[in-house]
Enzyme design. Structure first.
Site, short mmCIF file in Angstrom:
data_model
loop_
_atom_site.label_atom_id
_atom_site.label_comp_id
_atom_site.label_asym_id
_atom_site.label_seq_id
_atom_site.Cartn_x
_atom_site.Cartn_y
_atom_site.Cartn_z
N PHE A 186 -120.53 -11.20 1.50
CA PHE A 186 -119.63 -11.32 2.64
C PHE A 186 -118.22 -11.72 2.21
CE2 PHE A 186 -123.82 -11.56 4.42
CZ PHE A 186 -123.73 -10.83 5.59
N CYS A 191 -124.50 -8.68 16.63
CA CYS A 191 -124.89 -10.07 16.35
C CYS A 191 -123.71 -11.01 16.16
CB CYS A 191 -125.78 -10.11 15.11
SG CYS A 191 -127.41 -9.37 15.38
N ARG A 240 -121.29 -0.82 18.72
CA ARG A 240 -120.99 -2.01 19.50
C ARG A 240 -120.02 -2.92 18.75
NH1 ARG A 240 -127.00 -4.00 20.85
NH2 ARG A 240 -127.30 -3.06 18.79
N LYS A 277 -120.84 -0.41 10.74
CA LYS A 277 -121.15 -0.42 9.32
C LYS A 277 -121.94 0.84 9.01
CE LYS A 277 -125.50 -3.06 9.29
NZ LYS A 277 -126.17 -4.24 8.69
N ASN A 329 -125.23 -16.94 11.57
CA ASN A 329 -124.33 -15.82 11.83
C ASN A 329 -122.89 -16.27 11.98
OD1 ASN A 329 -126.28 -13.87 11.61
ND2 ASN A 329 -126.60 -13.63 13.81
#
Length: 303
Positions: free
Chosen positions: A118, A129, A196, A189, A77
């Site tokens: 990405f 996350c 959050r 998204k 991540n």
């Protein structure tokens, strides 16, 4: 009660919010961390039973120690977060130099060593996350006297990006004080109601703190936003659709790339607005040849 012989393993998940079922059934890999003092062969046999379905699909199962399993989750991540911040930083440079960030991303993505995921410029990362795991990496580094300069820069730029974009809005509008600004998208998204660490919420707070009046609409994120921003209720209006949101506004900002917004009637949006400034912070309309016939249009990473 007799003695219990219990083994503890680490089996991190790599699931995307909104696509968790698909990701669970189609993993890239399965990671299992085992304590060095446990009976590894016995545990492996049990794991193979649990994941028999995936073994038949030839999904790799990687056995390692507990520390590696945990760090692999954080590292994955954190690396994706670095990638997001990198392309957003290149987007800011593109605006200064006259480059087109979408073409830059496409060219980079053709390099198999980099890949094309990405690499979409936007508002930066949010959700539950990436922010949590990048901060976890920094904390682990601090506790182990290891400076995590790349991850630290990633987190800092992701935070700074909101101020950079607010400055961009101010420069184009002259001032946002007393202006009515419409925000399309509240969740971090599309296809989720999760707000959050949402970049949209951070943008809204910053705009209200400098005197802007805010109207918002999101297909799913409205109720959670009302709770999150209950102390700002006098400065914000919640709307039933994108057209009500845009009505009588000085400026429209698209902050989440919901498919619904891609299909909205741009001429109708323009006609209900007081002024026609449109900041497309997800580049949803950057390839629309007619967009500039309706708006003073400002995407990310394009002059």
């Amino acid at each position: 009660m007799g003695n219990l012989n219990v083994s503890v393993i680490s089996n991190p998940e790599f699931l995307r919010e909104g696509k968790a079922v698909y990701d669970f059934l189609n993993p890239d890999r399965i990671v299992v961390g085992i304590d060095e003092n446990d009976n590894k062969e016995k545990i492996k046999k049990e794991i193979y039973k649990i994941y028999e379905y995936f073994l038949k699909k030839q999904i790799p199962i990687i056995f390692t120690n507990l520390e590696t399993a945990e760090l692999s989750k954080y590292s994955s991540n954190a690396f994706l977060s670095v990638k997001i911040s990198f392309i957003n930083e290149m987007a800011m440079l593109s605006e200064k130099t006259g480059a087109n960030i979408e073409d830059v991303s496409k060219i980079m993505g053709f390099d198999h060593r980099i890949g094309n995921e990405f690499l979409n410029a936007g508002l930066g990362f949010g959700g539950s996350c990436f922010p949590k795991d990048t901060l976890a990496i920094l904390n682990i580094g601090k506790n182990n006297d290891c400076e995590m300069s790349i991850v630290n820069s990633t987190v800092k730029f992701n935070d700074d990006l909101k101020d950079i974009l607010i400055k961009k809005i101010k420069n184009k509008l002259g001032s946002v004080k007393g202006k009515t600004i419409s925000i399309l998208g509240l969740s971090f998204k599309p296809e989720t109601d999760d707000i959050r660490e949402s970049p949209a919420i951070k943008i809204i707070k910053k705009l209200m703190n400098v005197g802007a009046k805010i109207k918002v609409y999101c297909p799913r994120g409205m109720e959670k936003t009302k709770k999150e921003l209950e102390n700002y209720s006098d400065c914000i209006k919640y709307c039933k659709n994108e057209y009500e949101c845009a009505k009588n506004s000085d400026c429209l900002i698209l902050t989440t790339e919901w498919e619904q917004f891609k299909n909205m009637d741009l001429e109708k949006i323009k006609n209900v607005m007081k002024s026609n400034y449109f900041f497309d912070f997800r580049n949803m309309f950057s390839d629309n040849e007619n967009i500039r016939n309706y708006f003073h249009y400002y995407p990310i990473g394009r002059n």
